[in-house]
Design an enzyme around this catalytic site. Structure first.
Site, mmCIF file in Angstrom:
data_model
loop_
_atom_site.group_PDB
_atom_site.id
_atom_site.type_symbol
_atom_site.label_atom_id
_atom_site.label_comp_id
_atom_site.label_asym_id
_atom_site.label_seq_id
_atom_site.Cartn_x
_atom_site.Cartn_y
_atom_site.Cartn_z
ATOM 1 N N LYS A 117 0.822 -1.209 0.000
ATOM 2 C CA LYS A 117 0.000 0.000 0.000
ATOM 3 C C LYS A 117 0.855 1.257 0.000
ATOM 4 O O LYS A 117 0.441 2.269 -0.562
ATOM 5 C CB LYS A 117 -0.990 -0.005 1.177
ATOM 6 C CG LYS A 117 -2.104 -1.030 0.992
ATOM 7 C CD LYS A 117 -3.379 -0.686 1.734
ATOM 8 C CE LYS A 117 -4.450 -1.744 1.455
ATOM 9 N NZ LYS A 117 -5.623 -1.654 2.313
ATOM 10 N N LYS A 200 -5.470 -10.977 -8.092
ATOM 11 C CA LYS A 200 -6.778 -11.318 -7.524
ATOM 12 C C LYS A 200 -7.827 -10.241 -7.785
ATOM 13 O O LYS A 200 -7.495 -9.066 -7.901
ATOM 14 C CB LYS A 200 -6.627 -11.657 -6.041
ATOM 15 C CG LYS A 200 -6.934 -10.542 -5.108
ATOM 16 C CD LYS A 200 -7.021 -10.954 -3.657
ATOM 17 C CE LYS A 200 -7.349 -9.668 -2.900
ATOM 18 N NZ LYS A 200 -7.863 -9.810 -1.591
ATOM 19 N N LYS A 203 -11.848 -5.204 -4.768
ATOM 20 C CA LYS A 203 -12.817 -4.118 -4.879
ATOM 21 C C LYS A 203 -12.154 -2.779 -5.146
ATOM 22 O O LYS A 203 -12.805 -1.831 -5.541
ATOM 23 C CB LYS A 203 -13.722 -4.056 -3.655
ATOM 24 C CG LYS A 203 -13.021 -3.841 -2.327
ATOM 25 C CD LYS A 203 -14.057 -3.699 -1.219
ATOM 26 C CE LYS A 203 -13.756 -4.563 -0.018
ATOM 27 N NZ LYS A 203 -12.517 -4.226 0.684
HETATM 28 P P1 ATP Z 1 -9.202 -4.237 -1.120
HETATM 29 O O1 ATP Z 1 -9.317 -4.142 -2.603
HETATM 30 O O2 ATP Z 1 -9.785 -3.063 -0.377
HETATM 31 O O3 ATP Z 1 -7.840 -4.636 -0.629
HETATM 32 P P2 ATP Z 1 -10.482 -6.833 -1.306
HETATM 33 O O4 ATP Z 1 -11.575 -6.775 -2.298
HETATM 34 O O5 ATP Z 1 -9.211 -7.464 -1.725
HETATM 35 O O6 ATP Z 1 -10.195 -5.417 -0.678
HETATM 36 P P3 ATP Z 1 -10.869 -7.578 1.445
HETATM 37 O O7 ATP Z 1 -11.730 -6.540 2.067
HETATM 38 O O8 ATP Z 1 -9.407 -7.518 1.704
HETATM 39 O O9 ATP Z 1 -11.129 -7.611 -0.127
HETATM 40 O O10 ATP Z 1 -11.368 -9.028 1.824
HETATM 41 C C1 ATP Z 1 -12.611 -9.362 2.407
HETATM 42 C C2 ATP Z 1 -12.759 -10.873 2.376
HETATM 43 O O11 ATP Z 1 -12.984 -11.330 1.029
HETATM 44 C C3 ATP Z 1 -11.533 -11.644 2.870
HETATM 45 O O12 ATP Z 1 -11.968 -12.747 3.627
HETATM 46 C C4 ATP Z 1 -10.854 -12.100 1.599
HETATM 47 O O13 ATP Z 1 -10.116 -13.278 1.799
HETATM 48 C C5 ATP Z 1 -12.033 -12.322 0.658
HETATM 49 N N1 ATP Z 1 -11.626 -12.070 -0.737
HETATM 50 C C6 ATP Z 1 -11.289 -10.864 -1.245
HETATM 51 N N2 ATP Z 1 -10.987 -10.954 -2.559
HETATM 52 C C7 ATP Z 1 -11.109 -12.267 -2.873
HETATM 53 C C8 ATP Z 1 -10.914 -13.006 -4.084
HETATM 54 N N3 ATP Z 1 -10.551 -12.416 -5.199
HETATM 55 N N4 ATP Z 1 -11.143 -14.343 -4.081
HETATM 56 C C9 ATP Z 1 -11.541 -14.965 -2.931
HETATM 57 N N5 ATP Z 1 -11.731 -14.320 -1.767
HETATM 58 C C10 ATP Z 1 -11.520 -12.992 -1.717
#
Ligand code: ATP
Ligand code: LTN
Length: 335
Positions: A117, A200, A203
């Site tokens: 980050k 991955k 969001k």
């Molecule tokens: P950011 O983009 O703000 O880092 P993010 O979309 O990667 O967020 P998180 O808020 O970090 O998501 O994760 C929330 C939950 O969703 C966690 O349990 C994470 O393991 C799961 N998760 C997030 N992205 C994925 C993905 N692409 N596949 C499977 N599980 C996911």
């Protein structure tokens, strides 16, 4: 009435920093309803954590309520589980301060999320970003949580939380429950970005890289149609060489509740067009009923406010018990 805990405690939180994606649904939300059966659960909107990256105030406020609505639309029962916003329970920030004094600069600077980050937001490498894992440890330890469902990206943060708890207990006796990671039985699928299937789905990615849980049917069809695949034309699982196609197969299997092999057998000999149509329709079928419920809930602000208020009160009662113990142990003057 004060909250009574009868079963092991499960703690989960998500930052309301964007609209939740299909990745969040498959990796997290869709499993929560089942967990509610075996655990006393807390589901938190980590709005304080979201502030480590600049947020538009109105959007952050709106999304906090939206995440709560999505939790409920996915089947969580706010009478059973505690659904609340982190900033509504001041004990999080209070315990985080204490734990800051039990956390070393060295261990925080090894966190890969901090390194990532800081690279992505080079103009805003703030102290909150650095101490993010300490606030996360406070979230978990306040509720004496036994298990925390975590994706691969959060493992390191759970590790440091365990280290902090062990360090604290080593000095003051058994005050804090040391949490275990919860690994979903159906080996959690990792959903990849639609336009770069080697990273991955997230969001905070580009709008076309993810399916939002609230995208309408046409948007879902359009995004899936544009998803990156490859040129060999065969529908099979091969994450190394065919990450895009593999990702679409994984999505189909997760949505249909079947195996990747079954998806491949069903579509054998058909082209990527057929795979994409199947993926899009499978997603729409699963998300539509959730979206309907979601729309009803976000329109009912009074109900959502009640849920959040009630959640905050219940959470705060539990949090207070831990915080009081901690304050006493470290020697803060008691009135
Ligand atoms: P950011 O983009 O703000 O880092 P993010 O979309 O990667 O967020 P998180 O808020 O970090 O998501 O994760 C929330 C939950 O969703 C966690 O349990 C994470 O393991 C799961 N998760 C997030 N992205 C994925 C993905 N692409 N596949 C499977 N599980 C996911
Ligand atoms: N850092 C997590 C969100 C989060 C969390 C927590 C997860 C904040 N506090 C406590 C589990 C337990 C994330 O970005 N997914």
């Amino acid at each position: 009435m004060s909250e009574t805990i009868r079963r092991p405690v499960l703690y989960s939180a998500v930052q309301p920093s964007g609209t939740l994606t299909l990745g969040n649904y498959i990796g997290a939300l869709r499993n929560f309803k089942l967990l509610e059966k075996d655990y006393d659960c807390l589901f938190c909107m980590a709005d304080l954590h979201a502030l480590t990256v600049r947020q538009e105030p109105a959007a952050l406020r709106r999304r906090t309520a939206e995440v709560a609505a999505l939790y409920i639309a996915c089947g969580l029962d706010p009478e059973k589980s505690i659904i609340y916003a982190q900033s509504h329970v001041p004990q999080h920030a209070e315990l985080a301060w204490i734990l800051n004094c039990f956390t070393y600069m060295g261990e925080l600077s090894r966190m890969t999320q901090f390194k990532d980050k800081s690279a992505r937001h080079a103009d805003n490498i703030n102290a909150g970003l650095f101490t993010y894992p300490v606030l996360m440890a406070a979230d978990i330890l306040l509720y004496q949580a036994n298990v925390v469902p975590v994706g691969a990206d959060q493992k390191q943060h759970l590790e440091i939380c365990r280290d902090i708890a062990n360090r604290f207990n080593g000095i003051y006796g058994n005050v804090l429950t040391v949490p275990e990671p919860y690994i979903a039985k159906s080996a959690a699928a990792r959903i990849m970005s639609l336009n770069d299937p080697t990273s991955k789905m997230s969001k905070s990615g580009e709008p076309d890289s993810f399916i939002s849980m609230v995208d309408d049917a046409d948007t879902i069809r359009r995004k899936i149609r544009r998803a990156v695949t490859d040129s060999d034309g065969e529908i099979r699982v091969d994450p190394e060489n065919k990450p895009g196609v593999t990702n679409l197969i994984t999505i189909c299997a997760a949505m249909r509740g079947c195996t990747a092999d079954e998806v491949c057998a069903l579509l054998a000999g058909k082209g990527y067009g057929a795979l994409k149509d199947y993926a899009a329709e499978s997603i729409i079928e699963v998300l539509s009923p959730i979206q309907e419920e979601y729309k009803r809930l976000v329109a009912d602000k009074a109900y959502l406010n009640d849920v959040l208020k009630n959640g905050a009160e219940r959470a705060s009662g539990l949090a207070m018990r831990t915080l009081r113990k901690v304050y006493k142990k470290v020697g803060l003057y008691q009135l």
